[in-house]
Design a protein around this motif. Structure first.
Motif, PDB file in Angstrom:
ATOM      1  N   VAL A  95     -18.185 -40.165   3.997  1.00 27.57           N
ATOM      2  CA  VAL A  95     -18.490 -41.533   4.399  1.00 27.57           C
ATOM      3  C   VAL A  95     -19.014 -41.515   5.829  1.00 27.57           C
ATOM      4  O   VAL A  95     -18.492 -40.788   6.677  1.00 27.57           O
ATOM      5  CB  VAL A  95     -17.259 -42.455   4.229  1.00 27.57           C
ATOM      6  N   SER A  96     -20.075 -42.263   6.081  1.00 24.07           N
ATOM      7  CA  SER A  96     -20.701 -42.282   7.397  1.00 24.07           C
ATOM      8  C   SER A  96     -21.006 -43.711   7.826  1.00 24.07           C
ATOM      9  O   SER A  96     -21.823 -44.388   7.196  1.00 24.07           O
ATOM     10  CB  SER A  96     -21.994 -41.467   7.383  1.00 24.07           C
ATOM     11  N   ALA A  97     -20.360 -44.137   8.909  1.00 23.44           N
ATOM     12  CA  ALA A  97     -20.657 -45.453   9.464  1.00 23.44           C
ATOM     13  C   ALA A  97     -22.074 -45.470  10.031  1.00 23.44           C
ATOM     14  O   ALA A  97     -22.750 -46.495   9.988  1.00 23.44           O
ATOM     15  CB  ALA A  97     -19.645 -45.809  10.547  1.00 23.44           C
ATOM     16  N   GLN A  98     -22.518 -44.340  10.540  1.00 21.24           N
ATOM     17  CA  GLN A  98     -23.852 -44.255  11.140  1.00 21.24           C
ATOM     18  C   GLN A  98     -24.954 -44.548  10.133  1.00 21.24           C
ATOM     19  O   GLN A  98     -25.893 -45.270  10.421  1.00 21.24           O
ATOM     20  CB  GLN A  98     -24.056 -42.879  11.766  1.00 21.24           C
ATOM     21  N   THR A  99     -24.810 -44.005   8.919  1.00 25.12           N
ATOM     22  CA  THR A  99     -25.839 -44.206   7.903  1.00 25.12           C
ATOM     23  C   THR A  99     -25.489 -45.315   6.915  1.00 25.12           C
ATOM     24  O   THR A  99     -26.345 -45.746   6.146  1.00 25.12           O
ATOM     25  CB  THR A  99     -26.077 -42.917   7.097  1.00 25.12           C
ATOM     26  N   GLY A 100     -24.216 -45.747   6.904  1.00 18.96           N
ATOM     27  CA  GLY A 100     -23.777 -46.760   5.951  1.00 18.96           C
ATOM     28  C   GLY A 100     -23.698 -46.223   4.536  1.00 18.96           C
ATOM     29  O   GLY A 100     -23.827 -46.967   3.571  1.00 18.96           O
ATOM     30  N   ARG A 101     -23.474 -44.919   4.397  1.00 17.36           N
ATOM     31  CA  ARG A 101     -23.459 -44.286   3.082  1.00 17.36           C
ATOM     32  C   ARG A 101     -22.073 -43.769   2.729  1.00 17.36           C
ATOM     33  O   ARG A 101     -21.321 -43.321   3.586  1.00 17.36           O
ATOM     34  CB  ARG A 101     -24.435 -43.103   3.049  1.00 17.36           C
ATOM     35  N   LEU A 102     -21.777 -43.808   1.441  1.00 22.12           N
ATOM     36  CA  LEU A 102     -20.553 -43.253   0.881  1.00 22.12           C
ATOM     37  C   LEU A 102     -20.949 -42.384  -0.297  1.00 22.12           C
ATOM     38  O   LEU A 102     -21.695 -42.816  -1.178  1.00 22.12           O
ATOM     39  CB  LEU A 102     -19.630 -44.384   0.410  1.00 22.12           C
ATOM     40  N   LYS A 103     -20.468 -41.149  -0.301  1.00 22.37           N
ATOM     41  CA  LYS A 103     -20.709 -40.238  -1.420  1.00 22.37           C
ATOM     42  C   LYS A 103     -19.351 -39.826  -1.971  1.00 22.37           C
ATOM     43  O   LYS A 103     -18.482 -39.374  -1.218  1.00 22.37           O
ATOM     44  CB  LYS A 103     -21.469 -39.001  -0.959  1.00 22.37           C
ATOM     45  N   VAL A 104     -19.165 -40.021  -3.275  1.00 17.73           N
ATOM     46  CA  VAL A 104     -17.890 -39.728  -3.925  1.00 17.73           C
ATOM     47  C   VAL A 104     -18.123 -38.700  -5.024  1.00 17.73           C
ATOM     48  O   VAL A 104     -18.990 -38.880  -5.881  1.00 17.73           O
ATOM     49  CB  VAL A 104     -17.258 -41.008  -4.518  1.00 17.73           C
ATOM     50  N   THR A 105     -17.317 -37.639  -5.006  1.00 18.21           N
ATOM     51  CA  THR A 105     -17.382 -36.597  -6.025  1.00 18.21           C
ATOM     52  C   THR A 105     -16.119 -36.673  -6.868  1.00 18.21           C
ATOM     53  O   THR A 105     -15.021 -36.878  -6.346  1.00 18.21           O
ATOM     54  CB  THR A 105     -17.505 -35.204  -5.380  1.00 18.21           C
ATOM     55  N   SER A 106     -16.307 -36.516  -8.183  1.00 18.97           N
ATOM     56  CA  SER A 106     -15.184 -36.606  -9.109  1.00 18.97           C
ATOM     57  C   SER A 106     -15.320 -35.547 -10.190  1.00 18.97           C
ATOM     58  O   SER A 106     -16.428 -35.160 -10.548  1.00 18.97           O
ATOM     59  CB  SER A 106     -15.166 -37.999  -9.743  1.00 18.97           C
ATOM     60  N   GLU A 107     -14.190 -35.117 -10.706  1.00 26.45           N
ATOM     61  CA  GLU A 107     -14.182 -34.141 -11.795  1.00 26.45           C
ATOM     62  C   GLU A 107     -14.306 -34.814 -13.151  1.00 26.45           C
ATOM     63  O   GLU A 107     -14.383 -34.149 -14.168  1.00 26.45           O
ATOM     64  CB  GLU A 107     -12.914 -33.285 -11.749  1.00 26.45           C
ATOM     65  N   GLN A 108     -14.316 -36.125 -13.185  1.00 26.30           N
ATOM     66  CA  GLN A 108     -14.442 -36.879 -14.430  1.00 26.30           C
ATOM     67  C   GLN A 108     -15.415 -38.028 -14.199  1.00 26.30           C
ATOM     68  O   GLN A 108     -15.885 -38.217 -13.087  1.00 26.30           O
ATOM     69  CB  GLN A 108     -13.078 -37.400 -14.868  1.00 26.30           C
ATOM     70  N   HIS A 109     -15.670 -38.793 -15.242  1.00 29.91           N
ATOM     71  CA  HIS A 109     -16.556 -39.951 -15.094  1.00 29.91           C
ATOM     72  C   HIS A 109     -16.004 -40.862 -14.010  1.00 29.91           C
ATOM     73  O   HIS A 109     -14.822 -41.191 -13.993  1.00 29.91           O
ATOM     74  CB  HIS A 109     -16.663 -40.716 -16.412  1.00 29.91           C
ATOM     75  N   LEU A 110     -16.837 -41.273 -13.104  1.00 31.91           N
ATOM     76  CA  LEU A 110     -16.432 -42.135 -12.003  1.00 31.91           C
ATOM     77  C   LEU A 110     -16.875 -43.557 -12.296  1.00 31.91           C
ATOM     78  O   LEU A 110     -18.054 -43.817 -12.518  1.00 31.91           O
ATOM     79  CB  LEU A 110     -17.073 -41.629 -10.708  1.00 31.91           C
ATOM     80  N   ASP A 111     -15.922 -44.462 -12.308  1.00 33.51           N
ATOM     81  CA  ASP A 111     -16.194 -45.867 -12.577  1.00 33.51           C
ATOM     82  C   ASP A 111     -16.692 -46.537 -11.299  1.00 33.51           C
ATOM     83  O   ASP A 111     -15.951 -46.653 -10.321  1.00 33.51           O
ATOM     84  CB  ASP A 111     -14.917 -46.535 -13.080  1.00 33.51           C
TER      85      ASP A 111
END
Length: 70
Positions: free
Chosen positions: A36-52
């Motif tokens: 997560v980066s406040a500078q870019t306003g981006r969130l990247k989430v990695t999951s081992e299963q389907h992510l809702d």
């Protein structure tokens, strides 16, 4: 197989914001990585299963911010 989803987050301005989002998103079952980066306003989430997407967006909302899938 790991899956990664990215989101645009509005309202983040600092490291505290990043930490609040990280804490909420980490409670979602199956999440194995969060960037997560406040500078870019981006969130990247990695999951081992389907992510809702709705669960991620709700977690960001719970932290006090808004997110949309990008």
């Amino acid at each position: 197989m790991a899956t990664t989803s990215e989101y645009q987050v509005t309202g983040m301005t600092c490291g505290h914001c990043e930490g609040a989002i990280r804490a909420e998103v980490s409670e979602i079952d199956g999440v194995t990585g969060i960037e997560v980066s406040a500078q870019t306003g981006r969130l990247k989430v990695t999951s081992e299963q389907h992510l809702d997407d709705a669960a991620v967006i709700a977690a960001v909302d719970e932290a006090g911010y808004a997110a949309v899938r990008s």
